[in-house]
Enzyme design. Structure first.
Site, PDB file in Angstrom:
ATOM      1  N   ARG A  70       0.967  -1.480  -0.097  1.00 32.38           N
ATOM      2  CA  ARG A  70       0.063   0.081   0.018  1.00 32.38           C
ATOM      3  C   ARG A  70       0.920   1.189  -0.059  1.00 32.38           C
ATOM      4  O   ARG A  70       1.933   1.443   0.458  1.00 32.38           O
ATOM      5  CB  ARG A  70      -0.854   0.055   1.270  1.00 32.38           C
ATOM      6  CG  ARG A  70      -2.069  -0.849   1.172  1.00 32.38           C
ATOM      7  CD  ARG A  70      -3.050  -0.921   2.280  1.00 32.38           C
ATOM      8  NE  ARG A  70      -2.486  -1.690   3.371  1.00 32.38           N
ATOM      9  CZ  ARG A  70      -2.037  -0.876   4.517  1.00 32.38           C
ATOM     10  NH1 ARG A  70      -1.779   0.341   4.410  1.00 32.38           N
ATOM     11  NH2 ARG A  70      -1.385  -1.590   5.414  1.00 32.38           N
ATOM     12  N   TYR A 198      -1.659  -3.438  -6.908  1.00 28.47           N
ATOM     13  CA  TYR A 198      -1.420  -4.404  -5.319  1.00 28.47           C
ATOM     14  C   TYR A 198      -2.812  -4.291  -4.594  1.00 28.47           C
ATOM     15  O   TYR A 198      -3.500  -3.331  -4.574  1.00 28.47           O
ATOM     16  CB  TYR A 198       0.010  -3.598  -4.791  1.00 28.47           C
ATOM     17  CG  TYR A 198      -0.187  -4.071  -3.318  1.00 28.47           C
ATOM     18  CD1 TYR A 198       0.325  -5.553  -3.088  1.00 28.47           C
ATOM     19  CD2 TYR A 198      -0.725  -3.680  -2.199  1.00 28.47           C
ATOM     20  CE1 TYR A 198       0.455  -6.127  -1.928  1.00 28.47           C
ATOM     21  CE2 TYR A 198      -0.882  -4.250  -1.003  1.00 28.47           C
ATOM     22  CZ  TYR A 198      -0.287  -5.280  -1.096  1.00 28.47           C
ATOM     23  OH  TYR A 198      -0.252  -6.023   0.334  1.00 28.47           O
ATOM     24  N   LYS A 207      -9.617  -2.864   1.518  1.00 24.92           N
ATOM     25  CA  LYS A 207      -9.293  -1.553   2.604  1.00 24.92           C
ATOM     26  C   LYS A 207     -10.281  -0.242   2.212  1.00 24.92           C
ATOM     27  O   LYS A 207     -10.809   0.225   2.815  1.00 24.92           O
ATOM     28  CB  LYS A 207      -7.949  -1.176   2.422  1.00 24.92           C
ATOM     29  CG  LYS A 207      -7.091  -2.436   2.967  1.00 24.92           C
ATOM     30  CD  LYS A 207      -7.204  -3.098   4.208  1.00 24.92           C
ATOM     31  CE  LYS A 207      -6.273  -3.979   4.481  1.00 24.92           C
ATOM     32  NZ  LYS A 207      -6.338  -4.659   5.849  1.00 24.92           N
ATOM     33  N   HIS A 227     -10.463  -2.699  11.619  1.00 26.25           N
ATOM     34  CA  HIS A 227      -9.489  -3.570  11.022  1.00 26.25           C
ATOM     35  C   HIS A 227      -9.144  -4.844  12.027  1.00 26.25           C
ATOM     36  O   HIS A 227      -8.215  -4.901  12.658  1.00 26.25           O
ATOM     37  CB  HIS A 227      -8.081  -2.747  10.874  1.00 26.25           C
ATOM     38  CG  HIS A 227      -7.229  -3.214   9.976  1.00 26.25           C
ATOM     39  ND1 HIS A 227      -5.913  -2.917  10.197  1.00 26.25           N
ATOM     40  CD2 HIS A 227      -7.030  -4.122   9.276  1.00 26.25           C
ATOM     41  CE1 HIS A 227      -5.202  -3.568   9.439  1.00 26.25           C
ATOM     42  NE2 HIS A 227      -5.575  -4.307   8.720  1.00 26.25           N
ATOM     43  N   SER A 249      -1.455  -4.345   9.921  1.00 24.35           N
ATOM     44  CA  SER A 249      -1.105  -4.985   9.120  1.00 24.35           C
ATOM     45  C   SER A 249       0.191  -5.793   9.294  1.00 24.35           C
ATOM     46  O   SER A 249       1.195  -5.147   9.648  1.00 24.35           O
ATOM     47  CB  SER A 249      -0.851  -4.403   7.698  1.00 24.35           C
ATOM     48  OG  SER A 249      -2.095  -3.738   7.381  1.00 24.35           O
ATOM     49  N   CYS A 251       1.027  -8.081  11.574  1.00 23.38           N
ATOM     50  CA  CYS A 251       1.178  -8.360  12.985  1.00 23.38           C
ATOM     51  C   CYS A 251       0.484  -9.650  13.583  1.00 23.38           C
ATOM     52  O   CYS A 251       0.389  -9.933  14.613  1.00 23.38           O
ATOM     53  CB  CYS A 251       0.756  -7.308  13.763  1.00 23.38           C
ATOM     54  SG  CYS A 251       1.787  -5.802  13.643  1.00 23.38           S
ATOM     55  N   ASP A 278      -9.130 -10.100   8.854  1.00 23.58           N
ATOM     56  CA  ASP A 278      -8.600  -8.654   8.513  1.00 23.58           C
ATOM     57  C   ASP A 278      -9.756  -7.739   8.873  1.00 23.58           C
ATOM     58  O   ASP A 278      -9.413  -6.760   9.374  1.00 23.58           O
ATOM     59  CB  ASP A 278      -8.232  -8.783   7.263  1.00 23.58           C
ATOM     60  CG  ASP A 278      -7.385  -7.617   6.756  1.00 23.58           C
ATOM     61  OD1 ASP A 278      -6.669  -7.070   7.591  1.00 23.58           O
ATOM     62  OD2 ASP A 278      -7.645  -6.768   5.795  1.00 23.58           O
ATOM     63  N   ARG A 367       1.925 -12.409  -0.786  1.00 27.12           N
ATOM     64  CA  ARG A 367       0.682 -12.660  -0.075  1.00 27.12           C
ATOM     65  C   ARG A 367       0.315 -13.966  -0.896  1.00 27.12           C
ATOM     66  O   ARG A 367       0.458 -14.572  -2.171  1.00 27.12           O
ATOM     67  CB  ARG A 367      -0.407 -11.569  -0.516  1.00 27.12           C
ATOM     68  CG  ARG A 367       0.195 -10.363  -0.096  1.00 27.12           C
ATOM     69  CD  ARG A 367      -0.779 -10.077   1.295  1.00 27.12           C
ATOM     70  NE  ARG A 367       0.042  -8.881   2.163  1.00 27.12           N
ATOM     71  CZ  ARG A 367      -0.704  -8.473   3.070  1.00 27.12           C
ATOM     72  NH1 ARG A 367      -1.680  -8.921   3.691  1.00 27.12           N
ATOM     73  NH2 ARG A 367      -0.069  -7.518   3.905  1.00 27.12           N
TER      74      ARG A 367
END
Ligand code: SAT
Ligand code: MN
Length: 588
Positions: A70, A198, A207, A227, A249, A251, A278, A367
């Site tokens: 991002r 992306y 998002k 989130h 993100s 974590c 998420d 990912r």
């Protein structure tokens, strides 16, 4: 034709006039359509088929190397008033923003196909769900949206019935970082994204819609778009309690959402059920509790570090029907990333011969995209229209020092302050320096679609007569000792901490009251079978009064940065903690 579909058709016509595609394709979400798109992408080199025996129907996509995360500095919230976007967002006036990005869109789809992607965020029949339509010129985006959302004919039918939908316009453009913007127009329920392919920049349901636009809608409609992962914890008595947890993100949200209980707990009958990893939309039910759905239908998870040891459920679901982005490959064409104990990469994420001197084989933010239904711990309640009731909310960050393993907020207001004060070391999920501590309230810093001051006030507003709110906790799995090693084993053993939380919710576990919140005594945690030294446990559960005095001072300065929009109740709560810490020091 209904007025809704007429409005959608008009918008598609307008976009086609602006972007000049060669063809227009309305996605129905069918298997045949997916196969055709896959074949097309393989032919064009957008996708590489992986080993058909070990990974049936799995593909690798390699991003442009300048487009792997991002881009927060190019992500804008375009409200009429700058103050409404707040100091937490980059802002541009709507008219200027439209003009700037429409100039980029002009003619950008010449020679390309324009895909119209109707999608539903949340179970298709849930009143909490919301629909959108993404227009994109990227078949990779279509393939990902098909996994990540309920995409196609059913969503289109709901849009026709319903009335509103979020408009998302996306083009990969030239994939030029100098010609890249991700713009949000909350008042118009619209998104325009140009120049990136992306995940978080291009899969607009995720998002952009489910957090930035939805948080804005949620504020005016009285719900929360967060989130957060959602996980169900089933105890040996067969009762399942749901926990929603916010971490920045990369974590460990995916790992926590799918954790495997430690051996002893497993034998005793503990089970874990994954609802989401998420995003969480929560709304107060008639019973006063918060009910949650996962608006997504798939996982867009970080590959590196995922292994049979750290996340066996994730590894199990990645064996088929998965899109991998920016991982390495082995000689026999299997996907590979750092943290997998087996296999040797021969190609890196850019498709070059792997050379460790040039860095890891998989990009740190590489990912996997996979349907949630492929997860062995997939919760049967994921599709429940009313959602699942939330018993506990957990905030957490990546903090090497100071912040103890776990503490419980005294009440909702304190809990909101704990969320507002969250801080974490930055990760590879966004471009920029990694490992720098920054404030990331509720893990929403990159995703809150309006002024954080107003957002904190919105959170506080849920504490009203009749509300049966979840308890709020804060965790830190990432504390390090003087030797620089992690003090807590993490992963499956995190269930031990969740167990204490749920006992607190039930009123059956002890805790020590401290100025920063309630902490378990060592004896309140089930640590059986762990090779932890008593000093390690002490360190994990210690409140460093002087360190916290500094922290609470910084939190004050942080709240001040939101000026008059920061709720007075949070300032008062912060002062209460500051006074209690001062009292502690005097008596010590
Ligand atoms: O890249 S995404 O924004 O989709 C994932 C994340 O950063 O949390
Ligand atoms: Mn995320």
């Amino acid at each position: 034709m209904t007025s809704q579909l007429a409005a959608l058709n008009r918008w598609v016509d307008d976009v086609a006039r602006l972007t000049q595609p060669d063809r227009i394709h309305w996605c129905d979400g069918s298997d045949a359509e997916a196969r055709e798109l896959n074949d097309l992408m393989v032919e064009r080199g957008d996708l590489i088929a992986l080993n058909e025996t070990t990974h049936p129907n799995c593909y690798l996509h390699r991003s442009n190397p300048s487009d792997v995360a991002r881009v927060e500095h190019l992500t804008l919230v375009c409200t009429p008033e700058r103050e409404d976007a707040g100091p937490n967002n980059h802002w541009m006036a709507p008219a200027e923003a439209h003009a700037k990005i429409d100039a980029l869109f002009a003619g950008c789809m010449r020679g390309r196909t324009l895909y119209v992607v109707p999608y539903c965020m949340g179970p298709i029949d849930s009143p909490i769900s919301r629909c959108g339509v993404e227009i994109t010129d990227s078949p990779y985006v279509v393939a990902n949206m098909r996994i990540m959302t309920r995409m196609g004919a059913a969503a289109l039918a709901r849009i026709e019935r319903e009335g509103t939908f979020v408009k998302g316009l996306h083009s990969i453009g030239e994939l030029d970082p100098e010609r890249r913007f991700i713009m949000h127009f909350p008042q118009e329920l619209s998104i325009k994204s140009y120049g990136s392919g992306y995940g978080g920049n291009a899969l607009l349901g995720k998002k952009c819609h489910a957090l930035r636009i939805a948080s804005h809608q949620a504020r005016s409609e009285g719900w929360l778009a967060e989130h957060m992962l959602i996980v169900g914890i089933e105890n040996p008595q067969g009762e399942t309690h749901y926990v929603a947890a916010a971490f920045p993100s990369a974590c460990g949200k995916t790992n926590l959402a799918m954790l495997i209980p430690p051996e002893g707990h497993r034998q005793a009958g503990w089970k874990v059920w994954t609802v989401g990893d998420d995003i969480c939309w929560m709304t107060p039910g008639a019973d006063g509790r918060l009910w949650a759905i996962n608006p997504e239908a798939g996982f867009f998870g970080v590959a590196p570090g995922t292994s049979a040891k750290t996340n066996p459920n994730a590894l199990a679901m990645l064996g088929h029907d998965t899109i991998f982005t920016n991982v390495g490959v082995t000689a026999d064409n299997q996907p590979w990333w750092e943290g997998l104990p087996e296999g040797t990469p021969v190609k890196d994420w850019q498709g070059r011969d792997f050379d460790p001197a040039r860095g890891p084989a998989a990009h740190p933010n590489s990912r996997f995209t996979v349907s949630a239904k492929q997860c062995p711990s997939y919760s049967p309640h994921t599709e429940d229209a009313r959602g699942v009731p939330i018993s506990a909310i957990v905030f957490g960050g990546r903090r090497e020092s100071l912040v103890p393993l776990v503490f419980e907020a005294r009440d909702w207001t304190h809990g909101v302050l704990v969320g507002a004060a969250m801080a974490s070391e930055t990760t590879a999920a966004a471009t920029g320096a990694v490992g720098v501590v920054r404030r990331d309230p509720m893990a929403m810093k990159p995703f809150c679609g309006y002024n954080y001051g107003d957002y904190f006030a919105h959170w506080l507003s849920f504490d009203r007569p009749g509300a049966k709110l979840p308890k709020i906790f804060h965790v830190n799995w990432f504390r390090k000792g003087a030797d620089g090693k992690f003090l807590w084993p993490g992963f499956g053993d995190n269930l031990r901490v969740l167990e204490w939380m749920l006992q607190r919710v039930a009123g059956s576990a002890g805790a020590e009251e401290t100025p920063i919140g309630n902490l378990p005594h060592a004896a309140d945690l089930d640590l059986a079978g762990l090779a932890l030294q008593p000093q390690q446990v002490d360190e994990l559960l210690r409140v460093d009064v002087e360190g916290w005095q500094r922290e609470i001072g910084e939190i004050g300065a942080y709240l001040d940065s939101y000026g008059a929009r920061a709720p007075a109740a949070l300032h008062r709560e912060r002062q209460r903690i500051a006074d209690a810490l001062e009292g502690c020091r005097e008596t010590a």
